[in-house]
Design a protein around this motif. Sequence first.
Motif, short mmCIF file in Angstrom:
data_model
loop_
_atom_site.label_atom_id
_atom_site.label_comp_id
_atom_site.label_asym_id
_atom_site.label_seq_id
_atom_site.Cartn_x
_atom_site.Cartn_y
_atom_site.Cartn_z
N PHE A 1 -6.04 5.73 1.40
CA PHE A 1 -6.84 6.86 0.97
C PHE A 1 -6.07 7.74 0.00
O PHE A 1 -6.59 8.13 -1.06
N LEU A 2 -4.83 8.05 0.32
CA LEU A 2 -4.04 8.91 -0.55
C LEU A 2 -3.78 8.23 -1.90
O LEU A 2 -3.81 8.89 -2.95
N GLY A 3 -3.53 6.93 -1.88
CA GLY A 3 -3.31 6.22 -3.13
C GLY A 3 -4.53 6.27 -4.03
O GLY A 3 -4.42 6.52 -5.24
N ILE A 4 -5.71 6.03 -3.47
CA ILE A 4 -6.95 6.06 -4.26
C ILE A 4 -7.28 7.49 -4.67
O ILE A 4 -7.73 7.74 -5.80
N THR B 1 1.15 7.01 -6.98
CA THR B 1 -0.01 7.72 -7.52
C THR B 1 0.06 9.23 -7.33
O THR B 1 -0.72 9.96 -7.93
N ALA B 2 1.00 9.72 -6.53
CA ALA B 2 1.21 11.17 -6.33
C ALA B 2 -0.09 11.91 -6.02
O ALA B 2 -0.56 12.74 -6.80
N PRO B 3 -0.72 11.62 -4.89
CA PRO B 3 -2.00 12.25 -4.56
C PRO B 3 -1.85 13.72 -4.18
O PRO B 3 -0.76 14.16 -3.80
N PRO B 4 -2.93 14.49 -4.27
CA PRO B 4 -2.91 15.90 -3.86
C PRO B 4 -2.95 16.03 -2.34
O PRO B 4 -4.01 16.26 -1.74
N ILE C 1 0.83 -1.21 0.00
CA ILE C 1 0.00 0.00 0.00
C ILE C 1 0.87 1.25 0.00
O ILE C 1 0.56 2.24 -0.68
N ALA C 2 1.97 1.22 0.75
CA ALA C 2 2.87 2.38 0.79
C ALA C 2 3.46 2.67 -0.59
O ALA C 2 3.56 3.83 -1.01
#
Length: 409
Positions: A249-252, A174-177, A167-168
Amino acid sequence: MTVPEENDTSTPTVDVKRTFAVAGAMFLMAMSAAGPGFISQTGTFTAQYGASFAAAIVASVLIDIAIQLNVWRIVGLSGLRAQDLANRVVPYSGHVLAFLVVVGGLVFGIGNISAAGLGLHDVFGLDIRIGAVISAVLAIAIFNYKALEGTIDRAVLVLGVLKIGLIAVVAVITAPPVGEAALRTVAPVGLDFLPVLTLIGGTVGGYITYAGAHRLIESGTTGPENLRTITRGSVNGILVTGVLRILLFLGILGAVAAGAQLSKTDPAGSAFEHALGSVGLTLFGVVLWTAGMTSTIGASFTSATFLRTLSGVVDRRFNLTISAFITVCTIAFLVLGQAPSALLVFAGAFNGLILPFGLALLLWIGWRRRDLLAGLRQPAWLLVIGGIAFVFTVVAGVQSVAKIPTIFQ
């Protein structure tokens, strides 16, 4: 032959078995709490609420800490399982609690097995039902292996570390905002109670509330002499859960921000596929399968411990009871044929509704029944934050009852 006291400084040895048991209890709680339910919920609600879902995650972490600190301390100090404690306060309330937890565990078990099948589908392309049957057989085999204690602890540790690592990696790629997510943590837009309740139910409600604490009882890590270990385990376990939730959450969110249209039947998996292609879907399948397996272990083991002291048959046939539990969950999924994500979101909401009942009983014990806690007083600040969490779960539960039927539409 005399047995050395645990705090005897003349014997500075490390109890390896107990160390693994405590770590196993921590990861059993954390991996159950960060199981396929939270994965499906995160995918579903991130697609719906976007960055604002960060507020629900942070709120659930704070509530989880308040609840788990109280539950682990009260159960651990008393050395009694939650249902036995409840019966000491209100006759037969422990039987009611056991019934609710086992029913919730069955619902979660159906979701866990279906999610494990979905994970094998993402990795190997198997039919979800075939994958569920294969996963159930493997879980039953684990529980019927003679070295039960060591097997469970080591299995959840290895699978947990693998899940965290995968997951990490995805969260980084994915470089989330992150900035927007941080802003919406304190200023969410259009967020209601349902995602918060289902997160609480999926991470600390139902059987998950007691998974780690009951595992400690099985290992004998109870009483005032182990209070510091009990407290550390509860905090570390829920923090591991929080880290997992934030990373997923950040990945998605990164995939959603990039324009991904998430599938309704496999929202998180489609987000990983959008971000990383076929490799991402395969990695997600591994994550989902490990989550389904560890949560199946947690749900079946903990539900059986609720029946163990109430039924002599269960106590004598503990492993057989666990195997039967897994079998019933698998058959129910095969018959119902419900989409995994819908089952998992419902399971979180249902367990969130169960949560206030057991929490109220344990908080009463912490407040008024020092005789059950080896004469120690529950700190006032713990009771206060536990009370606040209790009020929140009641309010959230009432608000969300009417919305639960819409999950299956």
